[in-house]
Write an enzyme that holds these catalytic residues in place. Structure first.
Site, PDB file in Angstrom:
ATOM      1  N   CYS A 123       0.805  -1.235   0.000  1.00 35.97           N
ATOM      2  CA  CYS A 123       0.000   0.000   0.000  1.00 35.97           C
ATOM      3  C   CYS A 123       0.837   1.284   0.000  1.00 35.97           C
ATOM      4  CB  CYS A 123      -0.994   0.000   1.153  1.00 35.97           C
ATOM      5  SG  CYS A 123      -0.275  -0.223   2.794  1.00 35.97           S
ATOM      6  N   CYS A 131      -3.455  -2.712  -0.667  1.00 34.21           N
ATOM      7  CA  CYS A 131      -2.374  -3.579  -0.189  1.00 34.21           C
ATOM      8  C   CYS A 131      -2.009  -4.704  -1.154  1.00 34.21           C
ATOM      9  CB  CYS A 131      -2.750  -4.157   1.177  1.00 34.21           C
ATOM     10  SG  CYS A 131      -3.102  -2.871   2.403  1.00 34.21           S
ATOM     11  N   LYS A 198      -5.707  -9.191  11.547  1.00 29.52           N
ATOM     12  CA  LYS A 198      -5.605  -7.744  11.390  1.00 29.52           C
ATOM     13  C   LYS A 198      -6.980  -7.220  10.990  1.00 29.52           C
ATOM     14  CE  LYS A 198      -3.414  -4.091   8.711  1.00 29.52           C
ATOM     15  NZ  LYS A 198      -2.346  -3.731   7.768  1.00 29.52           N
ATOM     16  N   ARG A 208      -1.357   5.963   8.543  1.00 28.14           N
ATOM     17  CA  ARG A 208      -1.565   6.261   7.111  1.00 28.14           C
ATOM     18  C   ARG A 208      -1.075   7.670   6.781  1.00 28.14           C
ATOM     19  NH1 ARG A 208      -7.422   3.141   6.284  1.00 28.14           N
ATOM     20  NH2 ARG A 208      -6.612   1.100   6.922  1.00 28.14           N
ATOM     21  N   ARG A 220     -10.453  -0.880   3.069  1.00 30.34           N
ATOM     22  CA  ARG A 220      -9.784  -2.188   3.104  1.00 30.34           C
ATOM     23  C   ARG A 220     -10.676  -3.292   3.678  1.00 30.34           C
ATOM     24  NH1 ARG A 220      -5.002   0.257   1.871  1.00 30.34           N
ATOM     25  NH2 ARG A 220      -3.844   1.503   3.396  1.00 30.34           N
ATOM     26  N   LYS A 251      -3.889  -7.443  15.692  1.00 24.89           N
ATOM     27  CA  LYS A 251      -3.739  -6.009  15.481  1.00 24.89           C
ATOM     28  C   LYS A 251      -5.074  -5.382  15.129  1.00 24.89           C
ATOM     29  CE  LYS A 251      -1.834  -2.949  12.060  1.00 24.89           C
ATOM     30  NZ  LYS A 251      -1.280  -2.816  10.752  1.00 24.89           N
TER      31      LYS A 251
HETATM   32  C1  PBG Z   1       0.091  -1.465   6.044  1.00 25.17           C
HETATM   33  C2  PBG Z   1       0.072  -1.311   7.525  1.00 25.17           C
HETATM   34  C3  PBG Z   1      -0.789  -0.521   8.293  1.00 25.17           C
HETATM   35  C4  PBG Z   1      -0.345  -0.642   9.609  1.00 25.17           C
HETATM   36  C5  PBG Z   1       0.726  -1.513   9.605  1.00 25.17           C
HETATM   37  N1  PBG Z   1       0.961  -1.936   8.311  1.00 25.17           N
HETATM   38  C6  PBG Z   1      -1.897   0.371   7.896  1.00 25.17           C
HETATM   39  C7  PBG Z   1      -3.079  -0.169   7.216  1.00 25.17           C
HETATM   40  O1  PBG Z   1      -3.300  -1.382   7.130  1.00 25.17           O
HETATM   41  O2  PBG Z   1      -3.813   0.669   6.713  1.00 25.17           O
HETATM   42  C8  PBG Z   1      -0.925   0.091  10.790  1.00 25.17           C
HETATM   43  C9  PBG Z   1       0.034   0.370  11.898  1.00 25.17           C
HETATM   44  C10 PBG Z   1      -0.374   1.459  12.828  1.00 25.17           C
HETATM   45  O3  PBG Z   1      -1.485   2.037  12.731  1.00 25.17           O
HETATM   46  O4  PBG Z   1       0.435   1.792  13.711  1.00 25.17           O
HETATM   47  N2  PBG Z   1      -0.639  -2.503   5.533  1.00 25.17           N
HETATM   48 ZN    ZN Z   2      -1.006  -2.390   3.260  1.00 30.59          ZN
END
Ligand code: PBG
Ligand code: ZN
Length: 326
Positions: A123, A131, A198, A208, A220, A251
Site C-alpha cells: 500500500c 495492499c 488484522k 496512514r 480495506r 492487530k
Molecule cells: C500497512 C500497515 C498498516 C499498519 C501496519 N501496516 C496500515 C493499514 O493497514 O492501513 C498500521 C500500523 C499502525 O497504525 O500503527 N498494511
Molecule cells: Zn497495506
C-alpha cells in the site's frame, strides 16, 4: 469477617502485587516500529504520532544508537517513499536503492545485535494505495498480489532482514512466502511473522498519515477483518499456523484482547505478537494531555492487558519510553 472474604492480605506490598502477574514486561518483548523515508537526511516529526518521526538512513545511527544503548533489541521497518514513482504493483517496495533495503543493510552493519523485522505490504508503494494488485474493477486480484508480496518479502530477506511480516491480509500469502523463502535458501534464515488477525480498524489513521498509504478509493474491508468477526479471526489464525507462520499477530491490540486470548489458545506453541497501533498510541497520549491519567501509568496498564491476554511480543511506539521506565 469470614476467612474466605479476605483477599487484601495477599497484595498489601508493592512486591506481592507484582507476584500477582504471570508475566511482566521485559525489554526483550518490545519491538519498535520505525518509519524510513527516501530523503537520506530526513528527520520529519509526524504530527499525529507524538514524538515519532520519519527518518532518513543517514539519521539512523543518531536516532537508534542511544536506544540500543538503553536495551532496544528489535525494530520493525516501514518504508515511506516520498519522491518515487508508484505503480499498480508497488514496484518501489523492493527497490535496491529504496529506503527499506538501504536501511536493513545500514542497520545490520551499525548494530550487529539488533533484530530487524520488515513490514511487507504494497500500500505504501501502489498508485491506488491498496495492499495488493487489483482487477480492473478495483477488487483484489489474489494470485498476482501474493506473488508480488512474496517477491518483496524474499528481497527483504536477501538484504538481511531477520524477519518478514506481511500486513497485507491477502489470502494464501503466508504459504506462498514460506515456500519462496525455503526454495531460495532462507527457510532457516528468516522468520515469518504473520499479521494474522488484522482488523479493518479506525485506529490506523496516524500511520496512514505517516506512511502516505491511505487508499485513493474505497477501503480495506474486503481484506482486513470485520471488527466483530471473532470466528473469522480464529479461522485466520488457524490458517496461518497451517501455512507456516513462525509468529502470529493480532492487530490492533487494546480493543481486541479477546482475540489475543483466542490466539494464545489456538497456537499455544507459537510466539504471539500484538500491535499497539498508531491510533491507540495517539489516543493514550491524547488522554494524558487532557488530564485523564498519567501517560506512564496508562502505557503500563495497556501493556499489562496484552500480557494478561497472552501476548509474548509487543509492537509499540512506546518502546523508547518503556526502555526508559523499565
Ligand atoms: C500497512 C500497515 C498498516 C499498519 C501496519 N501496516 C496500515 C493499514 O493497514 O492501513 C498500521 C500500523 C499502525 O497504525 O500503527 N498494511
Ligand atoms: Zn497495506
Amino acid at each position: 469477617m469470614d476467612i474466605s472474604s479476605i483477599l487484601q492480605g495477599g497484595y498489601q506490598h508493592p512486591l506481592s502485587r507484582q507476584w500477582q502477574s504471570k508475566r511482566q514486561l521485559t525489554k526483550s518483548m518490545l519491538m519498535y516500529p520505525i518509519f524510513i523515508t527516501d530523503d537520506p537526511d530526513a528527520s520529519q516529526l509526524i504530527p499525529t504520532l507524538p514524538g515519532q518521526s520519519r527518518w532518513g538512513v543517514n539519521k539512523l545511527e543518531g536516532f537508534l544508537g542511544p536506544l540500543v544503548a538503553k536495551g532496544l533489541q528489535s525494530v520493525i521497518l516501514f518504508g515511506v517513499p516520498m519522491s518515487c514513482e508508484k505503480d499498480f504493483r508497488g514496484t518501489p517496495a523492493d527497490d535496491e536503492n529504496g529506503p527499506v533495503i538501504l536501511a536493513i543493510k545500514k542497520l545490520r552493519s551499525l548494530f550487529p545485535d539488533l533484530y530487524i523485522a520488515c513490514d511487507v505490504c504494497l500500500c505504501e508503494y501502489t498508485d491506488h494505495g491498496h495492499c495488493g494488485v487489483l482487477h480492473k474493477d478495483g477488487t483484489i486480484n489474489t494470485e498476482p498480489s501474493v506473488e508480488r508480496i512474496a517477491e518483496v518479502a524474499l528481497n527483504y530477506a536477501r538484504a538481511g532482514a531477520h524477519c518478514v511480516a506481511p500486513s497485507d491480509m491477502m489470502d494464501g500469502r503466508i504459504k506462498y512466502i514460506k515456500r519462496s523463502l525455503i526454495d531460495n535458501g532462507f527457510g532457516n534464515k528468516c522468520t515469518l511473522m504473520s499479521y494474522s488477525a488484522k482488523f479493518a480498524s479506525s485506529l490506523y489513521g496516524p500511520f496512514r498519515d505517516a506512511a502516505g498509504s491511505a487508499p485513493s478509493f474505497g477501503n480495506r474491508k474486503c481484506y482486513q477483518l470485520p471488527p466483530a468477526g471473532r470466528g473469522l479471526a480464529r479461522r485466520a489464525l488457524q490458517r496461518d499456523v497451517v501455512e507456516g507462520a513462525d509468529i502470529l499477530m493480532v492487530k490492533p491490540a487494546m480493543p481486541y484482547l479477546d482475540i489475543i486470548a483466542d490466539a494464545a489458545q489456538i497456537a499455544p506453541d507459537h510466539p504471539l505478537a500484538c500491535y499497539q497501533v498508531s491510533g491507540e498510541f495517539a489516543m493514550i497520549h491524547a488522554g494524558a494531555k487532557a488530564g485523564v491519567y498519567s501517560l506512564r501509568d496508562m502505557a503500563f496498564e495497556s501493556v499489562d492487558g496484552m500480557l494478561r491476554a497472552g501476548a509474548t511480543l509487543i509492537l509499540t511506539y512506546f518502546t523508547p519510553d518503556f526502555l526508559e521506565w523499565l
